[in-house]
Write a protein that holds these residues in place. Structure first.
Motif, short mmCIF file in Angstrom:
data_model
loop_
_atom_site.label_atom_id
_atom_site.label_comp_id
_atom_site.label_asym_id
_atom_site.label_seq_id
_atom_site.Cartn_x
_atom_site.Cartn_y
_atom_site.Cartn_z
N LYS A 18 60.35 54.69 53.88
CA LYS A 18 59.89 56.08 54.05
C LYS A 18 61.05 57.06 54.14
O LYS A 18 60.93 58.20 53.71
CB LYS A 18 58.99 56.20 55.28
CG LYS A 18 57.63 55.56 55.07
CD LYS A 18 56.74 55.75 56.28
CE LYS A 18 55.40 55.09 56.02
NZ LYS A 18 54.49 55.24 57.15
N ILE A 133 52.77 42.50 46.88
CA ILE A 133 51.98 43.46 47.66
C ILE A 133 52.90 44.55 48.22
O ILE A 133 52.58 45.74 48.16
CB ILE A 133 51.19 42.74 48.78
CG1 ILE A 133 50.11 41.86 48.15
CG2 ILE A 133 50.59 43.75 49.77
CD1 ILE A 133 49.48 40.86 49.10
N TYR A 134 54.03 44.14 48.74
CA TYR A 134 54.98 45.11 49.28
C TYR A 134 55.54 46.01 48.17
O TYR A 134 55.76 47.21 48.37
CB TYR A 134 56.11 44.41 50.03
CG TYR A 134 56.93 45.33 50.89
CD1 TYR A 134 56.33 46.05 51.93
CD2 TYR A 134 58.28 45.50 50.67
CE1 TYR A 134 57.08 46.91 52.72
CE2 TYR A 134 59.03 46.36 51.47
CZ TYR A 134 58.43 47.07 52.48
OH TYR A 134 59.16 47.92 53.26
N TYR A 137 53.20 48.80 47.62
CA TYR A 137 53.37 49.77 48.69
C TYR A 137 54.60 50.64 48.46
O TYR A 137 54.57 51.86 48.62
CB TYR A 137 53.45 49.04 50.04
CG TYR A 137 53.76 49.94 51.21
CD1 TYR A 137 52.83 50.88 51.66
CD2 TYR A 137 54.98 49.83 51.88
CE1 TYR A 137 53.12 51.70 52.75
CE2 TYR A 137 55.26 50.64 52.96
CZ TYR A 137 54.35 51.57 53.39
OH TYR A 137 54.63 52.38 54.46
N TYR A 140 53.85 53.14 45.79
CA TYR A 140 52.99 54.18 46.36
C TYR A 140 53.81 55.20 47.16
O TYR A 140 53.59 56.41 47.05
CB TYR A 140 51.93 53.52 47.24
CG TYR A 140 51.09 54.48 48.02
CD1 TYR A 140 50.00 55.11 47.41
CD2 TYR A 140 51.36 54.77 49.35
CE1 TYR A 140 49.22 56.01 48.13
CE2 TYR A 140 50.59 55.66 50.07
CZ TYR A 140 49.51 56.28 49.45
OH TYR A 140 48.74 57.17 50.16
N LEU A 141 54.76 54.71 47.94
CA LEU A 141 55.61 55.62 48.72
C LEU A 141 56.55 56.43 47.83
O LEU A 141 56.90 57.56 48.15
CB LEU A 141 56.46 54.83 49.72
CG LEU A 141 55.74 54.17 50.89
CD1 LEU A 141 56.73 53.41 51.75
CD2 LEU A 141 54.99 55.20 51.74
N GLY A 155 47.79 57.29 45.07
CA GLY A 155 46.94 56.09 45.05
C GLY A 155 46.49 55.74 43.64
O GLY A 155 46.64 54.61 43.18
N THR A 158 49.54 54.93 41.39
CA THR A 158 50.01 53.56 41.68
C THR A 158 49.10 52.54 41.03
O THR A 158 49.58 51.59 40.39
CB THR A 158 50.07 53.32 43.20
OG1 THR A 158 50.98 54.27 43.77
CG2 THR A 158 50.52 51.91 43.53
#
Length: 190
Positions: A18, A133-134, A137, A140-141, A155, A158
Motif C-alpha cells: 500500500k 492470489i496475492y 491483490y 488491484y492495489l 475491481g 483487475t
C-alpha cells in the motif's frame, strides 16, 4: 545492477504494497531499465527452480523447458503490460505503457519469488496458489496508482486483466509443453 535496490523493492512490494505502489507510480524509468534492473532477474526464478526439479529425471527436457519458459515469460510480461495499457481508458485510467509494465512487473513479484518453492512439488503448488492470489491483490492495489484508475474501478479492471493473463499463461504453457514435450518424444524415439 544494484541487487540491494532490487531486494528492497521486492521486500517493499511484498510486505508493504500500500505504501510501495505510490512510490513506484512516481518513479521515472524506461521499459529497458525495468527489464534490465528487475524483470530479467526475477522472471528467472521459476524456470531455474523448475529446471532443478525436472533435471533429475529428464535433463534434455529440463534445458528446453528452462529456455522456453524463461523467454516466453519475458515476452508475456510485455504482452500483459500492453493489455493493461489498452484497457486503461475503459476503466477510467490513463494510458501509459511504462506504468503498465511497472504494474505487471511488480504485481507478479509474489509469483516469481514463490517460484523458489517449485523445487518441492506438493508444497510448491500450494505456495504458487497463495502467490497467485496475492499477485491479484497486488494488481488491484496498483491500478489506481500506476494507471490512474478511479477508486471504484480497479475491481473490474483487475478481473479483466486476470482473465486475459490466465488465457495468455495457458497459451504459453501449451507452447512450452508442446515444444519441450515434443522434443522429449523425438529424443526418445531415436
Amino acid at each position: 545492477m544494484d541487487f540491494n535496490k532490487l531486494i528492497a523493492r521486492v521486500k517493499g512490494i511484498l510486505l508493504t504494497p500500500k505504501t510501495e505502489w505510490p512510490v513506484i507510480a512516481g518513479e521515472t524509468t524506461t521499459v529497458a531499465d525495468l527489464y534490465k534492473g528487475y524483470i530479467v532477474w526475477l522472471a528467472a526464478i521459476p524456470p531455474i527452480f523448475t529446471f532443478l526439479l525436472v533435471a533429475r529425471w529428464a535433463p534434455g527436457f529440463a534445458v528446453t523447458q528452462l529456455v522456453l519458459q524463461y523467454a516466453l515469460s519475458l515476452a508475456l510480461i510485455y504482452v500483459v503490460a500492453l493489455i493493461i495499457d489498452a484497457l486503461a481508458p475503459t476503466f477510467g485510467g490513463t494510458k501509459d505503457k511504462v506504468q503498465a509494465l511497472k504494474t505487471i512487473a511488480y504485481a507478479i513479484t509474489a509469483s516469481w519469488v514463490a517460484g523458489i518453492a517449485a523445487i518441492v512439488p506438493l508444497i510448491g503448488w500450494l505456495i504458487a496458489i497463495a502467490a497467485a492470489i496475492y499477485r491479484i491483490y497486488l494488481l488491484y492495489l496498483a491500478l489506481p496508482h500506476t494507471m490512474k484508475s478511479p477508486p471504484d474501478r480497479p475491481g473490474g479492471y483487475t478481473a479483466v486483466v486476470v482473465i486475459i493473463a490466465i488465457v495468455a499463461g495457458f497459451l504459453v504453457g501449451a507452447i512450452v509443453g508442446a515444444v519441450a514435450g515434443g522434443g522429449m518424444f523425438m529424443r526418445g524415439s531415436s
